[in-house]
Structures are given as structure tokens and as C-alpha cells.
Design a protein around this motif. Structure first.
Motif, PDB file in Angstrom:
ATOM      1  N   MET A  65       0.826  -1.205   0.000  1.00  0.00           N
ATOM      2  CA  MET A  65       0.000   0.000   0.000  1.00  0.00           C
ATOM      3  C   MET A  65       0.866   1.263   0.000  1.00  0.00           C
ATOM      4  O   MET A  65       0.595   2.223  -0.709  1.00  0.00           O
ATOM      5  CB  MET A  65      -0.924   0.003   1.226  1.00  0.00           C
ATOM      6  CG  MET A  65      -1.845   1.212   1.293  1.00  0.00           C
ATOM      7  SD  MET A  65      -2.982   1.264  -0.103  1.00  0.00           S
ATOM      8  CE  MET A  65      -3.819   2.813   0.217  1.00  0.00           C
ATOM      9  N   TYR A  66       1.941   1.227   0.799  1.00  0.00           N
ATOM     10  CA  TYR A  66       2.788   2.410   0.871  1.00  0.00           C
ATOM     11  C   TYR A  66       3.460   2.710  -0.461  1.00  0.00           C
ATOM     12  O   TYR A  66       3.721   3.873  -0.786  1.00  0.00           O
ATOM     13  CB  TYR A  66       3.849   2.261   1.967  1.00  0.00           C
ATOM     14  CG  TYR A  66       4.789   3.451   1.998  1.00  0.00           C
ATOM     15  CD1 TYR A  66       4.304   4.730   2.297  1.00  0.00           C
ATOM     16  CD2 TYR A  66       6.146   3.308   1.696  1.00  0.00           C
ATOM     17  CE1 TYR A  66       5.149   5.830   2.293  1.00  0.00           C
ATOM     18  CE2 TYR A  66       6.985   4.409   1.695  1.00  0.00           C
ATOM     19  CZ  TYR A  66       6.482   5.665   1.988  1.00  0.00           C
ATOM     20  OH  TYR A  66       7.308   6.760   1.971  1.00  0.00           O
ATOM     21  N   GLN A  67       3.745   1.664  -1.256  1.00  0.00           N
ATOM     22  CA  GLN A  67       4.374   1.882  -2.556  1.00  0.00           C
ATOM     23  C   GLN A  67       3.507   2.771  -3.441  1.00  0.00           C
ATOM     24  O   GLN A  67       4.009   3.610  -4.191  1.00  0.00           O
ATOM     25  CB  GLN A  67       4.639   0.539  -3.255  1.00  0.00           C
ATOM     26  CG  GLN A  67       5.693  -0.333  -2.589  1.00  0.00           C
ATOM     27  CD  GLN A  67       7.109   0.161  -2.840  1.00  0.00           C
ATOM     28  OE1 GLN A  67       7.317   1.294  -3.242  1.00  0.00           O
ATOM     29  NE2 GLN A  67       8.096  -0.684  -2.587  1.00  0.00           N
ATOM     30  N   ILE A  68       2.175   2.589  -3.359  1.00  0.00           N
ATOM     31  CA  ILE A  68       1.250   3.413  -4.150  1.00  0.00           C
ATOM     32  C   ILE A  68       1.287   4.852  -3.645  1.00  0.00           C
ATOM     33  O   ILE A  68       1.360   5.802  -4.438  1.00  0.00           O
ATOM     34  CB  ILE A  68      -0.185   2.852  -4.067  1.00  0.00           C
ATOM     35  CG1 ILE A  68      -0.238   1.442  -4.668  1.00  0.00           C
ATOM     36  CG2 ILE A  68      -1.164   3.787  -4.778  1.00  0.00           C
ATOM     37  CD1 ILE A  68      -1.589   0.767  -4.519  1.00  0.00           C
ATOM     38  N   ILE A  69       1.243   5.007  -2.328  1.00  0.00           N
ATOM     39  CA  ILE A  69       1.303   6.343  -1.722  1.00  0.00           C
ATOM     40  C   ILE A  69       2.632   7.011  -2.064  1.00  0.00           C
ATOM     41  O   ILE A  69       2.681   8.206  -2.385  1.00  0.00           O
ATOM     42  CB  ILE A  69       1.133   6.247  -0.195  1.00  0.00           C
ATOM     43  CG1 ILE A  69      -0.245   5.683   0.155  1.00  0.00           C
ATOM     44  CG2 ILE A  69       1.347   7.609   0.459  1.00  0.00           C
ATOM     45  CD1 ILE A  69      -0.445   5.415   1.623  1.00  0.00           C
ATOM     46  N   LYS A  70       3.706   6.234  -1.996  1.00  0.00           N
ATOM     47  CA  LYS A  70       5.048   6.740  -2.282  1.00  0.00           C
ATOM     48  C   LYS A  70       5.123   7.277  -3.711  1.00  0.00           C
ATOM     49  O   LYS A  70       5.683   8.347  -3.949  1.00  0.00           O
ATOM     50  CB  LYS A  70       6.069   5.611  -2.079  1.00  0.00           C
ATOM     51  CG  LYS A  70       7.530   5.999  -2.296  1.00  0.00           C
ATOM     52  CD  LYS A  70       8.407   4.786  -2.009  1.00  0.00           C
ATOM     53  CE  LYS A  70       9.857   5.012  -2.387  1.00  0.00           C
ATOM     54  NZ  LYS A  70      10.530   5.967  -1.486  1.00  0.00           N
ATOM     55  N   ARG A  71       4.535   6.537  -4.656  1.00  0.00           N
ATOM     56  CA  ARG A  71       4.564   6.973  -6.056  1.00  0.00           C
ATOM     57  C   ARG A  71       3.738   8.245  -6.248  1.00  0.00           C
ATOM     58  O   ARG A  71       4.156   9.158  -6.982  1.00  0.00           O
ATOM     59  CB  ARG A  71       4.046   5.847  -6.965  1.00  0.00           C
ATOM     60  CG  ARG A  71       3.999   6.210  -8.451  1.00  0.00           C
ATOM     61  CD  ARG A  71       5.363   6.573  -8.981  1.00  0.00           C
ATOM     62  NE  ARG A  71       5.281   7.191 -10.306  1.00  0.00           N
ATOM     63  CZ  ARG A  71       6.066   8.156 -10.736  1.00  0.00           C
ATOM     64  NH1 ARG A  71       7.003   8.651  -9.949  1.00  0.00           N
ATOM     65  NH2 ARG A  71       5.919   8.653 -11.942  1.00  0.00           N
TER      66      ARG A  71
END
Length: 211
Positions: free
Chosen positions: A1-7
């Protein structure tokens, strides 16, 4: 989930950065043009996520007669090849500003392992041990605030692995704040040093000439 937020954060912050920093970018474009012959920017082949290659962008900091495909630390007297504006850019890390575009288009992230040169096989192999080649490379990262130019390859890769294990908003925030402190203090910057590792694992600005 954080990868999406990070992007999403990468897209928003890089877009905002291009707008806010446009006066500084324009200033250095003019300064580089006046200071020395050659292009303002250069492209360099780097290793991206899953070891796919991409062209990183930087402000040119070296003269166009610099030996091609030679790491800075192997140039001997590297200072003779660095331009006057280039010395300022490298000391402040502002030569990395064009990478805001790399972040915006998805080649890089704001925080992550610094992208290795395509032929830095030792670093690439070491990073495989820690799955550090399986994330987007970054403008700055955990290794950059823990030694930069002074780190041996194995230590650098291990720090990249620590970043992967602790990947989170908190970790990225720590790297971001740490980078600001390191840049202000110029911690770990070694021009023409040992080359055990490199925040600016660059071959030569001349690589971009004619491209």
C-alpha cells in the motif's frame, strides 16, 4: 500500500519541485552555458528497478574533453576537468536537480538506493543480496546520509538493504531530513577520492556530448 502512496507523493512533489525550483534551474542553465562549451545536461545509463536501464539526467559539471566512461575517482586530478560552475553544483548536489524529471516520469523515486552505473557490476551484485535492485532508485537514500562517497561497496549495499527492510513513510522522512543536513554540511563528499562507493557514481559528463 505504501508503494502506491510513495509513487503519488513522488509525482506531486516532483511536479511542485519543477515549478518552485524553475528560477534556480534556469539560472544554472544560463551559468553553465556561459562558463564552458558543451551541453547543459547530460544523459547517463543507470540501473533502474529490476535492473532495467534508464537515462539519468544531470547538469553537466565537467569539461567536454574529460576522458569518456572513466569514473571521477580514476581521473587522477579530477579538479582539472570540473568546470567552475560544476564545482558549485557538485559541492551542493544541485547537479542532481534535473533528476526531478526522472522522478516525475517514474524512472526514479525521491528516496531510494542511488542508481548504479550500468557497468558497476560489483555494486549491482551486492545489492541483489538485499533485493535492493527491486525498488525504484532514488535521488537520495539511506546510504547517502550514512557516508556518501566514503562508503565501501559492500557497506553501501548493506545500507540499501536496511532501507528496503524498513521501507515506510517514516524511513523516507528520515532520509529526506538527513539529506538536507548532509548537503548543508557537505558530509562524505570526496572528489577524486577512493571511489569505494559513490553518491555520484559518474563516469564522465562527456558521455552526453552529441546525444
Amino acid at each position: 500500500m505504501y508503494q502506491i502512496i510513495k509513487r503519488l507523493l513522488d509525482i506531486i512533489l516532483s511536479f511542485a519541485g519543477m515549478i518552485i525550483l524553475s528560477p534556480i534551474i534556469l539560472f544554472f542553465i544560463v551559468a553553465i552555458r556561459i562558463d564552458s562549451r558543451g551541453p547543459v545536461l547530460f544523459k547517463q545509463k543507470r540501473v533502474g528497478i529490476h535492473k532495467k536501464h534508464f537515462n539519468i539526467l544531470k547538469f553537466r559539471t565537467m569539461k567536454i574533453d574529460t576522458p569518456k566512461d572513466t569514473p571521477t575517482h580514476l581521473l587522477g586530478n579530477a579538479d582539472q576537468y570540473i568546470t567552475r560552475v560544476g564545482k558549485v553544483l557538485r559541492k551542493t548536489s544541485l547537479d542532481e536537480l534535473p533528476q526531478i524529471w526522472n522522478i516525475f516520469v517514474g524512472d526514479m523515486s525521491i528516496i531510494g538506493p542511488r542508481p548504479a552505473l550500468w557497468n558497476q557490476y560489483d555494486l549491482i551484485e551486492e545489492r541483489d543480496k538485499y533485493c535492493a535492485n527491486d525498488v525504484l532508485p532514488g535521488l537520495t537514500g539511506w546510504a547517502q546520509i550514512n557516508g556518501r562517497d566514503e562508503l565501501p561497496i559492500d557497506v553501501k549495499a548493506k545500507l540499501d538493504g536496511e532501507y528496503i527492510k524498513k521501507l515506510s513513510f517514516r524511513m523516507d522522512a528520515k532520509c529526506f531530513i538527513g539529506t538536507i543536513i548532509s548537503v548543508v554540511k557537505s558530509d562524505g563528499v570526496v572528489e577524486g577520492g577512493t571511489g569505494k562507493s559513490s553518491k555520484r557514481e559518474i563516469a564522465s559528463d562527456k558521455e552526453s556530448v552529441g546525444k
